[in-house]
Motif scaffolding. Structure first.
Motif, short mmCIF file in Angstrom:
data_model
loop_
_atom_site.label_atom_id
_atom_site.label_comp_id
_atom_site.label_asym_id
_atom_site.label_seq_id
_atom_site.Cartn_x
_atom_site.Cartn_y
_atom_site.Cartn_z
N ASN B 330 0.57 -1.27 -0.11
CA ASN B 330 0.33 0.00 -0.11
C ASN B 330 0.76 1.48 0.02
O ASN B 330 0.14 2.12 0.23
N VAL B 331 2.47 1.38 -0.58
CA VAL B 331 3.21 2.52 -0.29
C VAL B 331 3.47 2.67 -1.85
O VAL B 331 3.76 1.29 -2.45
N PHE B 332 3.31 3.61 -2.88
CA PHE B 332 3.75 3.43 -3.88
C PHE B 332 4.97 3.44 -3.95
O PHE B 332 6.14 4.33 -3.35
N SER B 333 5.85 3.33 -4.94
CA SER B 333 6.85 2.36 -5.42
C SER B 333 8.18 4.28 -5.21
O SER B 333 9.24 4.16 -4.00
N GLN B 334 7.11 5.15 -5.20
CA GLN B 334 8.07 6.37 -5.66
C GLN B 334 7.77 7.07 -4.82
O GLN B 334 9.51 7.59 -3.81
N ASP B 335 7.35 6.45 -3.17
CA ASP B 335 7.57 6.93 -1.96
C ASP B 335 8.25 6.49 -0.82
O ASP B 335 8.84 7.28 -0.67
N TYR B 338 11.81 8.20 -1.77
CA TYR B 338 12.16 9.03 -1.06
C TYR B 338 12.25 9.05 0.06
O TYR B 338 12.43 9.45 0.65
N ALA B 349 12.72 3.95 -8.36
CA ALA B 349 11.16 3.67 -8.14
C ALA B 349 10.48 3.75 -9.82
O ALA B 349 11.40 4.69 -11.12
N GLY B 350 9.80 2.83 -10.16
CA GLY B 350 9.26 2.95 -11.43
C GLY B 350 9.03 1.52 -12.45
O GLY B 350 8.82 0.55 -11.30
N ASN B 351 8.90 2.03 -13.41
CA ASN B 351 8.65 0.76 -14.37
C ASN B 351 9.92 0.23 -15.40
O ASN B 351 10.27 -0.84 -15.94
N ASN B 364 2.47 -2.38 -12.46
CA ASN B 364 3.25 -1.83 -12.69
C ASN B 364 4.57 -0.60 -12.44
O ASN B 364 5.34 -0.93 -13.68
N ASN B 365 4.57 -0.43 -11.38
CA ASN B 365 5.12 -0.31 -10.56
C ASN B 365 5.77 -0.65 -9.93
O ASN B 365 5.44 -1.43 -8.65
N VAL B 394 5.73 4.63 6.26
CA VAL B 394 4.30 5.89 5.59
C VAL B 394 4.34 6.31 6.71
O VAL B 394 4.60 8.30 6.00
N MET B 397 7.00 9.15 4.28
CA MET B 397 7.15 9.07 3.15
C MET B 397 6.84 10.19 2.34
O MET B 397 7.26 10.35 1.06
N ILE B 398 6.47 11.30 2.92
CA ILE B 398 6.33 12.66 2.13
C ILE B 398 6.55 13.99 3.18
O ILE B 398 6.98 13.11 4.50
#
Lengths: 140, 398
Positions: B330-335, B338, B349-351, B364-365, B394, B397-398
């Motif tokens: 539940n955490v986006f790879s880019q986060d 970061y 992070a990414g594809n 996707n990522n 969590v 991550m920002i």
């Protein structure tokens, strides 16, 4: 707005974003993505003449992009095209580190610090780039 | 291993993005500075000492590459700007002149964009067909799956030796044997393979090989196109100009240079090529066998530490290379990237430019840790410690 308040706004809008939905009839679609090829958001806009009557979105993106989309949607619905462009300009001023109109941006000021981290400015700006393009297309 | 050779590693930074590019040892940087400072002349031009030295160094780099990949002839080594250019030259300079409509090229869904997009364009322009070798449950390529994908029209198999997301090592020697028994050419994308393990093009019997200097301690902007001499002779130069012609009196009387110069039009990245030669000397000193063995130990250590973490979903548990790909629940790879960046840990992070892999893996990522010989067990400990605390991820991550 302090760091913790900013974080709370971002997380709230990331976990419970405004208008994350599939489009209905009568919505214009626009895709917005960033160069690092990860964030990928579709915006759907319903116009009432030059007023942004409704905006919904779907897609896959990081916490900053998703929450920024949510906040932007909340703050732009009901605005006229030119007012929306003014809002977007102020948002860019903030993420560029220039002077900006805090009152106009409201809770979107939560990105003031975040956008200074690495590539996060691009993430925060992402939905605004999309909606800006759609507005310019509409009023040209 | 050899951490003192890398100026950046004296800083408080953990670099786990070696699949994107590697760090550069001081000897490579010094070698390039030496060229720019002390003999910055052009190649193949002047009858003066500086230019002669440039030629010597430039051609010595070619010999180092030949020896490194165990090619038979020096003229089989062409310097390009990188894997991408090499693959484009192979597709557009060789196969565009050879293939016909309805001929088939076999690739996989885990290829890098550089080994897909040139073929896609050829498909649009010439009507060739692009078919995919199905991946098994581990996303591996097996000989059986290739056999099933072969048809009477298959003319080329174009695949990575090691893929940049899954990190699986393809059975290239067996693939070449099968391919050649069926009159099929094999193009090997070696970008993720050549930097990490010993390679012998004669033993593998590949027809073409492409790889980049910057992923193996060399500079950016330099790569290699290897082709068997008899095939390379038929590779039409895509770029024409200085340094690759013998005479051009009129349009019908253009005589081009011999290999490999014919395929190296214009002034090359001379400092880069010379620096690349130094990088190869450096890797040879460490030993490619040692590098590969050590990377596997690092990988096993990382996997063993990540496996107990319930919130980490490892995409490629079984792979035999230094690439480990995962997601945090539940955490986006880019986060995730970061978050780690806040602690000076560099991950991707990414594809990873393997966009069509989604159809096979279903995500996707991802977050990707790609290891190299200068990484350490202690660095992995630092990474795992940060990934162990889900609430912290969590929260930060920002």
């Amino acid at each position: 707005m302090d760091k913790e308040q900013s974080r709370e706004i971002i997380m709230e809008n990331y976990l419970h974003p405004q208008n994350r939905d599939l489009p209905h009839d009568g919505y214009d679609a626009i895709n917005t993505r960033n160069e690092s090829c990860i964030d990928n958001i579709n915006l759907y806009i319903k116009w009432n003449e030059d007023i942004l009557e409704d905006i919904v979105f779907d897609g896959e993106a990081c916490a900053v992009s998703i929450s920024s989309t949510s906040i932007m949607i909340k703050n732009l619905i009901g605005k006229k095209a030119k007012e929306a462009l003014e809002y977007i300009k102020e948002f860019y001023h903030m993420t560029n580190g220039d002077d900006f109109n805090q009152e106009l941006l409201g809770d979107a000021c939560c990105y003031l610090e975040v956008s200074k981290q690495g590539n996060r400015k691009v993430c925060a700006n992402l939905p605004l780039k999309g909606i800006e393009k759609a507005i310019l297309e509409k009023i040209k | 291993m050899n951490r003192d050779d890398f100026p950046l590693l004296k800083e408080d930074i953990i670099y786990f993005d070696n699949g994107a590019t590697s760090l550069k040892p001081k000897c490579v940087i010094d070698k390039m500075n030496d060229y720019y400072t002390n003999y910055p002349a052009n190649t193949h031009r002047g009858d003066y000492d500086l230019s002669f030295k440039v030629d010597q160094e430039y051609e010595e780099a070619r010999e180092l590459v030949r020896d490194f990949i165990h090619a038979k002839y020096l003229e089989e080594i062409v310097f390009t700007s990188g894997t991408t250019e090499s693959l484009n030259m192979i597709v557009n300079g060789f196969f565009a002149n050879l293939l016909e409509a309805n001929d088939e090229v076999l690739i996989t869904s885990s290829e890098h964009a550089s080994n897909i997009l040139p073929w896609f364009r050829l498909a649009r322009k010439m009507g060739i067909k692009i078919n995919y070798i199905p991946l098994d449950s581990n996303y591996y390529v097996t000989l059986d799956h290739i056999k099933k994908a072969l048809t009477a029209n298959t003319k080329v198999i174009s695949i990575a030796g090691i893929t940049n997301v899954i990190g699986d090592i393809r059975p290239i020697k067996q693939i070449c044997k099968l391919a050649h028994e069926n009159n099929i050419f094999v193009v090997l994308d070696g970008a993720q393979m050549v930097p990490h393990l010993p390679i012998d093009v004669l033993n593998l019997d590949v027809d073409f090989l492409a790889f980049s200097a910057h992923k193996m301690c060399g500079p950016t902007g330099v790569g290699v196109l290897y082709g068997k001499k008899e095939l390379l002779e038929h590779l039409e130069p895509i770029v024409l100009g200085g340094g690759m012609n013998e005479s051009f009196d009129n349009p019908s009387e253009v005589i081009l240079s011999e290999l490999p110069t014919r395929l190296e039009a214009g002034t090359r990245n001379i400092a880069g090529v010379i620096g690349f030669g130094e990088a190869i000397k450096y890797l040879n000193k460490i030993g490619m066998d040692n590098i590969y063995k050590y990377e596997l130990e690092l990988r096993k250590y990382l996997i063993d530490k990540l496996l107990p973490l319930k919130h980490i979903d490892i995409i490629n548990i079984e792979s035999d290379s230094g690439i480990v790909t995962f997601n945090v629940a539940n955490v986006f790879s880019q986060d995730v990237a970061y978050y780690l960046n806040k602690y000076n840990i560099c991950v991707r992070a990414g594809n990873h430019c393997a966009k069509i892999l989604k159809s096979s893996v279903g995500v996707n990522n991802t977050v990707r840790v790609s290891l190299y010989f200068y990484n350490t067990f202690e660095e992995i400990d630092s990474l795992v410690e940060l990934l162990s605390d889900y609430d912290k991820i969590v929260k930060e991550m920002i």
